[in-house]
Motif scaffolding. Sequence first.
Motif: not given
Length: 123
Positions: A14, A85, A87, A123
Amino acid sequence: QVQLVESGGGLVQAGGSLRLSCAASGRTFSRYAMGWFRQAPGKEREFVAGISWNGAVKYNADSMKGRFAVSRDYAKNTVYLQMNSLKPEDTAVYYCATGDTTATMTEGKYDYWGQGTQVTVSS
């Protein structure tokens, strides 16, 4: 015969970045729009970004919010998707497609599709 070959997918943490590429062959690339779609497990395929024959770009603003950028290299018959960026919810198989002259969010406007490349964001 039109062929689209995606590359550049992979596993990223992430906040990281990836650049996807889609090499096109079999048609006059410069005359057509190119689109990027993605499909996450258990979800419908959704539009990510597209670029028209003249370089005009279109984004799925709700999902991308300025993190993604689409571009094309006419000399190389290649379209790119720069993803920053990242996710975990960006995890999906990413597809490129070509169809009409103008980029659109409508899947049915795209005639040819690549095989997809997996993007996994941890993550």
